[in-house]
Scaffold this motif. Structure first.
Motif, PDB file in Angstrom:
ATOM      1  N   MET A  15       1.111  -1.329  -0.198  1.00 24.52           N
ATOM      2  CA  MET A  15       0.217  -0.139  -0.104  1.00 24.52           C
ATOM      3  C   MET A  15       0.858   1.271   0.356  1.00 24.52           C
ATOM      4  O   MET A  15       1.887   0.855   0.874  1.00 24.52           O
ATOM      5  N   PRO A  16       0.728   2.014  -0.634  1.00 20.92           N
ATOM      6  CA  PRO A  16       1.775   3.385  -1.008  1.00 20.92           C
ATOM      7  C   PRO A  16       1.288   4.323   0.382  1.00 20.92           C
ATOM      8  O   PRO A  16       0.164   3.834   1.523  1.00 20.92           O
ATOM      9  N   HIS A  17       2.392   4.635   0.996  1.00 22.03           N
ATOM     10  CA  HIS A  17       2.668   6.104   1.892  1.00 22.03           C
ATOM     11  C   HIS A  17       2.787   6.236   1.999  1.00 22.03           C
ATOM     12  O   HIS A  17       3.861   6.361   1.687  1.00 22.03           O
ATOM     13  N   ALA A  18       2.812   7.531   3.321  1.00 20.68           N
ATOM     14  CA  ALA A  18       4.117   8.352   3.674  1.00 20.68           C
ATOM     15  C   ALA A  18       4.470   9.354   4.662  1.00 20.68           C
ATOM     16  O   ALA A  18       3.293   8.989   5.351  1.00 20.68           O
ATOM     17  N   GLU A  19       5.059   9.624   5.283  1.00 25.63           N
ATOM     18  CA  GLU A  19       4.846  10.274   6.767  1.00 25.63           C
ATOM     19  C   GLU A  19       6.316  11.500   6.288  1.00 25.63           C
ATOM     20  O   GLU A  19       6.707  11.705   5.787  1.00 25.63           O
ATOM     21  N   ILE A  20       5.718  12.617   7.228  1.00 21.52           N
ATOM     22  CA  ILE A  20       6.954  13.255   7.516  1.00 21.52           C
ATOM     23  C   ILE A  20       7.324  13.285   9.040  1.00 21.52           C
ATOM     24  O   ILE A  20       6.448  12.891   9.952  1.00 21.52           O
ATOM     25  N   ILE A  21       8.518  14.292   9.387  1.00 23.01           N
ATOM     26  CA  ILE A  21       8.881  14.314  10.838  1.00 23.01           C
ATOM     27  C   ILE A  21       8.691  15.578  10.821  1.00 23.01           C
ATOM     28  O   ILE A  21       9.478  16.180  10.453  1.00 23.01           O
ATOM     29  N   VAL A  22       8.508  15.888  11.923  1.00 25.57           N
ATOM     30  CA  VAL A  22       8.439  18.017  12.156  1.00 25.57           C
ATOM     31  C   VAL A  22       9.521  17.375  13.487  1.00 25.57           C
ATOM     32  O   VAL A  22       9.048  17.849  14.818  1.00 25.57           O
ATOM     33  N   PHE A  23      10.488  18.378  13.837  1.00 26.99           N
ATOM     34  CA  PHE A  23      11.752  18.764  14.906  1.00 26.99           C
ATOM     35  C   PHE A  23      11.575  19.868  15.307  1.00 26.99           C
ATOM     36  O   PHE A  23      11.227  20.529  14.649  1.00 26.99           O
ATOM     37  N   THR A  24      11.536  19.640  16.472  1.00 27.75           N
ATOM     38  CA  THR A  24      11.642  20.480  17.724  1.00 27.75           C
ATOM     39  C   THR A  24      13.563  20.546  17.498  1.00 27.75           C
ATOM     40  O   THR A  24      13.293  19.427  18.448  1.00 27.75           O
ATOM     41  N   LYS A  25      15.010  21.650  18.051  1.00 23.33           N
ATOM     42  CA  LYS A  25      15.341  21.366  18.547  1.00 23.33           C
ATOM     43  C   LYS A  25      14.985  21.381  20.225  1.00 23.33           C
ATOM     44  O   LYS A  25      14.595  21.782  20.974  1.00 23.33           O
ATOM     45  N   ASP A  26      16.184  20.776  20.280  1.00 21.10           N
ATOM     46  CA  ASP A  26      16.295  20.434  21.766  1.00 21.10           C
ATOM     47  C   ASP A  26      16.925  21.789  21.946  1.00 21.10           C
ATOM     48  O   ASP A  26      17.880  22.592  21.561  1.00 21.10           O
ATOM     49  N   ALA A  27      16.712  22.787  23.841  1.00 20.22           N
ATOM     50  CA  ALA A  27      17.149  23.635  24.172  1.00 20.22           C
ATOM     51  C   ALA A  27      19.139  23.262  23.928  1.00 20.22           C
ATOM     52  O   ALA A  27      19.160  24.787  24.466  1.00 20.22           O
ATOM     53  N   ASP A  28      19.202  22.337  24.723  1.00 21.91           N
ATOM     54  CA  ASP A  28      20.500  22.492  24.505  1.00 21.91           C
ATOM     55  C   ASP A  28      21.218  20.793  24.081  1.00 21.91           C
ATOM     56  O   ASP A  28      20.318  20.439  23.582  1.00 21.91           O
ATOM     57  N   GLY A  29      22.466  21.091  23.511  1.00 19.11           N
ATOM     58  CA  GLY A  29      22.892  20.408  22.459  1.00 19.11           C
ATOM     59  C   GLY A  29      22.485  20.302  20.836  1.00 19.11           C
ATOM     60  O   GLY A  29      21.557  21.055  20.676  1.00 19.11           O
ATOM     61  N   PRO A  30      22.949  19.186  20.105  1.00 18.20           N
ATOM     62  CA  PRO A  30      22.261  19.298  18.827  1.00 18.20           C
ATOM     63  C   PRO A  30      21.358  18.535  18.621  1.00 18.20           C
ATOM     64  O   PRO A  30      20.730  17.952  17.651  1.00 18.20           O
ATOM     65  N   GLY A  31      20.592  17.755  19.968  1.00 18.76           N
ATOM     66  CA  GLY A  31      19.322  16.564  19.261  1.00 18.76           C
ATOM     67  C   GLY A  31      18.034  17.643  18.839  1.00 18.76           C
ATOM     68  O   GLY A  31      17.675  19.194  19.054  1.00 18.76           O
ATOM     69  N   ALA A  32      17.163  16.628  18.919  1.00 15.79           N
ATOM     70  CA  ALA A  32      15.528  17.641  18.372  1.00 15.79           C
ATOM     71  C   ALA A  32      14.589  15.823  18.834  1.00 15.79           C
ATOM     72  O   ALA A  32      15.183  15.011  18.305  1.00 15.79           O
ATOM     73  N   THR A  33      13.499  16.638  19.031  1.00 14.60           N
ATOM     74  CA  THR A  33      12.364  16.082  18.956  1.00 14.60           C
ATOM     75  C   THR A  33      11.485  15.522  18.387  1.00 14.60           C
ATOM     76  O   THR A  33      11.330  16.900  17.857  1.00 14.60           O
ATOM     77  N   GLY A  34      11.074  15.045  17.201  1.00 15.11           N
ATOM     78  CA  GLY A  34       9.924  15.005  16.112  1.00 15.11           C
ATOM     79  C   GLY A  34       8.885  14.142  16.402  1.00 15.11           C
ATOM     80  O   GLY A  34       8.527  13.700  17.183  1.00 15.11           O
ATOM     81  N   VAL A  35       7.705  14.776  15.863  1.00  4.14           N
ATOM     82  CA  VAL A  35       6.716  14.402  15.560  1.00  4.14           C
ATOM     83  C   VAL A  35       6.709  13.725  14.169  1.00  4.14           C
ATOM     84  O   VAL A  35       6.950  14.301  13.583  1.00  4.14           O
ATOM     85  N   VAL A  36       5.645  12.752  14.328  1.00  4.11           N
ATOM     86  CA  VAL A  36       5.516  12.055  12.787  1.00  4.11           C
ATOM     87  C   VAL A  36       3.904  12.051  12.970  1.00  4.11           C
ATOM     88  O   VAL A  36       2.934  11.532  13.418  1.00  4.11           O
ATOM     89  N   TYR A  37       3.832  12.113  11.917  1.00  3.87           N
ATOM     90  CA  TYR A  37       2.636  12.373  10.964  1.00  3.87           C
ATOM     91  C   TYR A  37       2.848  11.408   9.789  1.00  3.87           C
ATOM     92  O   TYR A  37       3.602  11.337   8.653  1.00  3.87           O
TER      93      TYR A  37
END
Length: 202
Positions: free
Chosen positions: A1-23
């Motif tokens: 089945m065709p599908h796709a997603e995006i991940i919307v990232f917000t950078k961490d307050a400190d450091g190079p990491g980020a949290t993403g919400v998956v649609y």
């Protein structure tokens, strides 16, 4: 089945990491084409979502026979430039720029926060990665991002194209019983260099 997603990232307050919400589009009518998804502008989406970055994951083809998922945001459907998506997971990456780059390392386990169950029926052919530690990861979806022509018929010989790290194996087998791959809060996944998605089941 065709599908796709995006991940919307917000950078961490400190450091190079980020949290993403998956649609993700799974579970919704297929109302888009590969070309429509590829035409989305991640910079424009980042601005629309008031985020730091958006990663385009797809277009894809789901390989599971059935799946259930616990939806976020109360099950609300979000229109992503006309493509209907649900909120399905969250993810944290230790270095956002590395994740977004073309040098994003394959065969590195990521933890995705989600509650899902995927079913592969007896008699189905499945495609797995085996890690040096003995973990087994089953391919849940193939990606047509890196190779736009990748399809199901090519998967039995995909192992000949993969640049597998030492100790990793690619395996194709036919199930002699149903296989359920579940995640109850955390799913452990890896990508290969074609961005095919595999979830750990053993």
């Amino acid at each position: 089945m065709p599908h796709a997603e995006i991940i919307v990232f917000t950078k961490d307050a400190d450091g190079p990491g980020a949290t993403g919400v998956v649609y993700n589009t799974l579970g919704l009518p297929v109302d888009f084409t590969d070309e429509q998804f590829r035409a989305l502008d991640p910079a424009a989406l980042a601005a629309e979502f008031h985020s730091d970055a958006v990663w385009m994951n797809g277009p894809r083809r789901a390989l599971v026979d059935a799946a259930t998922a616990e939806l976020g945001d109360g099950g609300r459907v979000t229109s992503v430039e006309g493509i209907a998506m649900h909120t399905v997971a969250d993810i944290h990456v230790p270095d956002l720029q590395t994740f977004l780059s073309a040098q994003r390392p394959p065969y590195k386990q990521l933890t995705v926060g989600r509650t899902t169950q995927c079913l592969f029926l007896k008699g189905s052919e499945i495609h797995e990665l085996l890690s040096p530690e003995g973990h087994q990861y089953v391919m849940q979806s193939l990606s047509r991002h890196v190779d736009p022509d990748l399809n199901l018929e090519q998967l039995p010989t995909l192992g000949e194209r993969l640049q597998l790290p030492e100790g990793w194996q690619y395996r194709v087998r036919t199930l002699d019983e149903d296989l359920r791959v579940s995640a109850h809060g955390d799913a452990h996944i890896v990508f290969d260099e074609y961005e095919n998605n595999y979830q750990r089941h053993a």
